[in-house]
Design a protein around this motif. Structure first.
Motif, PDB file in Angstrom:
ATOM      1  N   UNK A 162      21.253  32.556 -14.988  1.00  0.00           N
ATOM      2  CA  UNK A 162      21.813  32.984 -16.271  1.00  0.00           C
ATOM      3  C   UNK A 162      20.732  33.626 -17.125  1.00  0.00           C
ATOM      4  N   UNK A 163      20.732  34.951 -17.158  1.00  0.00           N
ATOM      5  CA  UNK A 163      19.747  35.684 -17.949  1.00  0.00           C
ATOM      6  C   UNK A 163      20.412  36.465 -19.084  1.00  0.00           C
ATOM      7  N   UNK A 164      21.326  37.362 -18.714  1.00  0.00           N
ATOM      8  CA  UNK A 164      21.842  38.372 -19.639  1.00  0.00           C
ATOM      9  C   UNK A 164      22.718  37.765 -20.723  1.00  0.00           C
ATOM     10  N   UNK A 165      22.585  38.319 -21.927  1.00  0.00           N
ATOM     11  CA  UNK A 165      23.416  37.934 -23.066  1.00  0.00           C
ATOM     12  C   UNK A 165      24.101  39.195 -23.604  1.00  0.00           C
ATOM     13  N   UNK A 166      25.153  39.038 -24.416  1.00  0.00           N
ATOM     14  CA  UNK A 166      25.897  40.218 -24.865  1.00  0.00           C
ATOM     15  C   UNK A 166      25.058  41.296 -25.532  1.00  0.00           C
ATOM     16  N   UNK A 167      23.982  40.905 -26.196  1.00  0.00           N
ATOM     17  CA  UNK A 167      23.164  41.868 -26.944  1.00  0.00           C
ATOM     18  C   UNK A 167      21.893  42.270 -26.214  1.00  0.00           C
ATOM     19  N   UNK A 168      21.621  41.697 -25.045  1.00  0.00           N
ATOM     20  CA  UNK A 168      20.381  42.068 -24.345  1.00  0.00           C
ATOM     21  C   UNK A 168      20.521  41.848 -22.852  1.00  0.00           C
ATOM     22  N   UNK A 169      19.911  42.780 -22.113  1.00  0.00           N
ATOM     23  CA  UNK A 169      19.900  42.677 -20.664  1.00  0.00           C
ATOM     24  C   UNK A 169      18.474  42.609 -20.171  1.00  0.00           C
ATOM     25  N   UNK A 170      17.867  43.778 -19.950  1.00  0.00           N
ATOM     26  CA  UNK A 170      16.499  43.824 -19.430  1.00  0.00           C
ATOM     27  C   UNK A 170      15.486  43.235 -20.407  1.00  0.00           C
ATOM     28  N   UNK A 171      15.686  43.464 -21.706  1.00  0.00           N
ATOM     29  CA  UNK A 171      14.735  42.977 -22.714  1.00  0.00           C
ATOM     30  C   UNK A 171      15.034  41.518 -23.028  1.00  0.00           C
ATOM     31  N   UNK A 172      14.599  40.623 -22.140  1.00  0.00           N
ATOM     32  CA  UNK A 172      14.941  39.212 -22.266  1.00  0.00           C
ATOM     33  C   UNK A 172      14.267  38.536 -23.454  1.00  0.00           C
ATOM     34  N   UNK A 173      13.272  39.194 -24.030  1.00  0.00           N
ATOM     35  CA  UNK A 173      12.633  38.624 -25.214  1.00  0.00           C
ATOM     36  C   UNK A 173      13.590  38.480 -26.375  1.00  0.00           C
ATOM     37  N   UNK A 174      14.751  39.164 -26.302  1.00  0.00           N
ATOM     38  CA  UNK A 174      15.727  39.136 -27.393  1.00  0.00           C
ATOM     39  C   UNK A 174      16.783  38.045 -27.232  1.00  0.00           C
ATOM     40  N   UNK A 175      16.697  37.230 -26.192  1.00  0.00           N
ATOM     41  CA  UNK A 175      17.750  36.234 -25.975  1.00  0.00           C
ATOM     42  C   UNK A 175      17.828  35.264 -27.155  1.00  0.00           C
ATOM     43  N   UNK A 176      19.053  34.771 -27.392  1.00  0.00           N
ATOM     44  CA  UNK A 176      19.297  33.877 -28.522  1.00  0.00           C
ATOM     45  C   UNK A 176      19.698  32.474 -28.105  1.00  0.00           C
ATOM     46  N   UNK A 177      19.929  32.242 -26.839  1.00  0.00           N
ATOM     47  CA  UNK A 177      20.321  30.916 -26.379  1.00  0.00           C
ATOM     48  C   UNK A 177      19.238  29.906 -26.742  1.00  0.00           C
ATOM     49  N   UNK A 178      19.648  28.801 -27.382  1.00  0.00           N
ATOM     50  CA  UNK A 178      18.715  27.806 -27.901  1.00  0.00           C
ATOM     51  C   UNK A 178      18.687  26.564 -27.012  1.00  0.00           C
ATOM     52  N   UNK A 179      17.541  25.909 -27.006  1.00  0.00           N
ATOM     53  CA  UNK A 179      17.367  24.650 -26.285  1.00  0.00           C
ATOM     54  C   UNK A 179      16.748  23.640 -27.242  1.00  0.00           C
ATOM     55  N   UNK A 180      17.558  22.750 -27.784  1.00  0.00           N
ATOM     56  CA  UNK A 180      17.094  21.754 -28.760  1.00  0.00           C
ATOM     57  C   UNK A 180      16.628  20.496 -28.036  1.00  0.00           C
ATOM     58  N   UNK A 181      15.352  20.108 -28.232  1.00  0.00           N
ATOM     59  CA  UNK A 181      14.835  18.900 -27.571  1.00  0.00           C
ATOM     60  C   UNK A 181      15.571  17.642 -28.043  1.00  0.00           C
ATOM     61  N   UNK A 182      15.804  16.717 -27.095  1.00  0.00           N
ATOM     62  CA  UNK A 182      16.440  15.437 -27.404  1.00  0.00           C
ATOM     63  C   UNK A 182      15.463  14.290 -27.163  1.00  0.00           C
ATOM     64  N   UNK A 183      15.745  13.155 -27.754  1.00  0.00           N
ATOM     65  CA  UNK A 183      14.834  12.007 -27.645  1.00  0.00           C
ATOM     66  C   UNK A 183      14.671  11.515 -26.212  1.00  0.00           C
ATOM     67  N   UNK A 184      15.681  11.732 -25.370  1.00  0.00           N
ATOM     68  CA  UNK A 184      15.603  11.240 -23.985  1.00  0.00           C
ATOM     69  C   UNK A 184      14.921  12.225 -23.035  1.00  0.00           C
ATOM     70  N   UNK A 185      14.365  13.302 -23.589  1.00  0.00           N
ATOM     71  CA  UNK A 185      13.659  14.272 -22.765  1.00  0.00           C
ATOM     72  C   UNK A 185      14.519  15.425 -22.291  1.00  0.00           C
TER      73      UNK A 185
END
Length: 592
Positions: A162-185
């Protein structure tokens, strides 16, 4: 309806007469004798011909359906998938420690050609899984490998990238998908990904998504990207499937081709994810999978050309139209078969000359992967890195072109669905786009790979060509027909590289404007080298009197066609490269 005949004889020729794999010195290759590879390819060929090929049109006409969040694959796909599983084909080259068969990657590539030619859309389900397995094998923790690899190797679980997002393809630096850390790791993954092949389906019990996302507070751009395992069903401590994760298919793409494969919009709504490797180091891990995928896509390109050519040839041998200009060939029939006509011959020879050389090129590339991994050979790793954009870009450009030529051979019949050739055209077209468009491949080749290791790798490639020419220069047959044209084309490639060195420093656009042509010059030289090597093997077989005379004479004639009719294209590409950026960049954007 199209048919498919596994080209096992030609594969065996490449493996043993050209590459001489069992004596190549690559660890594990000593077991690859003719009888062993014949047995493997025969079994894979039967599965491809008898099970997968009949489902190709079914998949194209039925497509996939999204019903209540579940994707239903076409009729027969689940049974075919289970037969693939039962045969152990999904873990052919996987580590035996995790349930694989431990065979070389080369055999995975060879059998992959058979499966792709028979049914490209179907094979994508297991192809994506193989890439996920490779990424986890290299970058996953021991716990992650033991949790996920055995079931993926078995095929009970499958995988996606899973790489591509609606607003970016090759320029992956623009991805917006977030990963919020949780207490259980773990991490909570939130975002949307698009164009995810095999993102949701009913073939496997679980789907293991590898997802690129950004951890808050990380560096900007690609340096802040991390990679996460996000399973469809969370795996419990005892290895069983737990609760459904917060990941879902939001829709299926309506596509030009590969209808039998589910291309999904994937929504991640706080899904549980597990970090692969270190934070903010996701691109390195993902590139393991992307590079393998690019090689696989190059194989897809020529494999679609293979099956299209087979059907075009059969049509040309049976279709009656007109008479040969040199005299009637079939006096007992109302007309001669169209294969007697020079322009039809030209069309078919273009196809044949490409697919046979492309197979040799792809198999050679697979041996380089095995040499780099099994022998820990840094030079082989550098060389396949250089060749990857050529394999992906050139073989898919020419593979698609080959399907169009096959369609043209059938004339009006080729434009109708009844004959099936138009599906190969539609399916092959995506190979030039996904896993990095071919324009991106050419930019990678010129912008990154050409100057890698201070230019030592590309010079090493030139040395391979020069060494082959020097070693065989005494053979007058090879020299006149194969070696001299190869030398000439190689000089064109070197001249193009030199132009980039001299003019690219002054204006980078000079290099980038010629990058696509450079990729094609490189591809032609690689296929020219393959034809020279194949011709040498066929001459040796004829001299020894221990081969199939008709096969080897046909091989030499086809190679001669490539060297005289197709390889000279390097000169046209070189002229375009040396014209620089000015003709390309002359117009203002508003004047297009």
């Amino acid at each position: 309806m199209p048919t498919y005949t596994p080209p096992v004889k030609d594969m065996q020729f490449v493996l043993h007469d050209v590459l001489d794999v069992s004596k190549s010195g690559i660890a594990g290759y000593e077991e690859l004798d003719r009888d062993f590879t014949q047995a493997v390819l025969d079994e894979a060929g039967k599965l491809a011909r008898d099970v997968l090929a009949p489902l190709n049109r079914v998949g194209d006409e039925e497509g996939c359906r999204l019903e209540n969040g579940v994707v239903r694959t076409p009729t027969g796909f689940k049974d075919a998938y289970d037969r693939m599983r039962a045969g152990g084909w999904m873990g052919l080259d996987a580590d035996t420690e995790y349930g694989g068969q431990g065979m070389p990657y080369l055999l995975n590539a060879a059998t992959g050609e058979l499966f792709v030619s028979a049914n490209m859309a179907f094979n994508m389900y297991q192809g994506l899984t193989h890439g996920v397995m490779s990424a986890l094998y290299v970058h996953g923790s021991e716990e992650q490998k033991r949790t996920y690899l055995p079931n993926m190797i078995d095929g009970i679980w499958s995988g996606t990238m899973n790489l591509t997002e609606p607003h970016c393809g090759t320029d992956l630096g623009l991805i917006r998908t977030r990963a919020e850390p949780q207490d259980d790791g773990t991490y909570r993954i939130t975002g949307q990904k698009i164009w995810i092949s095999a993102g949701e389906h009913d073939l496997s019990e679980n789907i293991i998504h590898l997802v690129l996302a950004k951890i808050p507070g990380g560096p900007e751009g690609t340096k802040g990207i991390s990679l996460f395992i996000v399973p469809k069903f969370v795996v419990t401590e005892d290895g069983s499937l737990g609760s459904r994760n917060a990941v879902s298919c939001g829709g299926l793409e309506s596509k030009m081709g590969i209808h039998g494969n589910a291309t999904c919009v994937m929504n991640y709504d706080g899904a549980t994810g597990f970090l692969v490797g270190e934070p903010h180091k996701g691109m390195r891990a993902m590139f393991t999978m992307m590079n393998e995928a690019r090689l696989g896509v190059g194989l897809q390109g020529y494999a679609q050309g293979v099956v299209a050519y087979q059907n075009a040839l059969a049509f040309a041998q049976e279709r009656l139209q007109g008479r040969a200009v040199t005299g009637t060939v079939a006096p007992d029939k109302a007309a001669d078969p169209i294969i007697v006509h020079p322009d039809v011959r030209r069309n078919l020879m273009d196809q044949k000359a490409f697919v046979e050389a492309a197979r040799a090129f792809a198999f050679w590339g697979a041996t380089l992967i095995d040499r780099s991994h099994r022998n820990h050979d840094a030079d082989a790793e550098a060389l396949i890195s250089l060749l990857t954009p050529v394999i992906k870009g050139f073989l898919t450009d020419k593979g698609f072109e080959t399907t169009v030529l096959a369609q043209q051979t059938l004339g009006g019949s080729g434009f109708t669905r009844e004959w099936g050739i138009e599906q190969f055209v539609r399916d092959a077209r995506i190979t030039m786009i996904y896993e990095g468009t071919n324009g991106i491949q050419s930019l990678d080749l010129v912008g990154r790979k050409l100057g890698a290791n201070g230019g030592k790798t590309v010079m090493g490639f030139f040395d391979i060509v020069k060494a082959f020419i020097a070693e065989n220069d005494h053979d007058a047959r090879l020299k006149a027909i194969f070696l001299d044209p190869l030398k000439d084309a190689s000089k064109d490639l070197q001249a193009a590289a030199m132009y980039f060195t001299q003019s690219g420093m002054k204006d980078p656009n000079n290099a980038l404007a010629g990058s696509y042509d450079f990729m094609h010059v490189f591809g032609h030289v690689c296929l020219g080298l393959m034809w020279a090597r194949m011709a040498k093997a066929s001459y040796a077989a004829l001299d020894a009197g221990d081969g199939d005379t008709e096969f080897h004479e046909s091989k030499i004639a086809t190679g001669r066609y490539y060297m005289t009719r197709l390889l000279p294209a390097t000169k046209t590409h070189l002229a375009r490269i040396q014209s620089g950026a000015e003709p390309v960049m002359a117009l203002d954007a508003a004047n297009f």
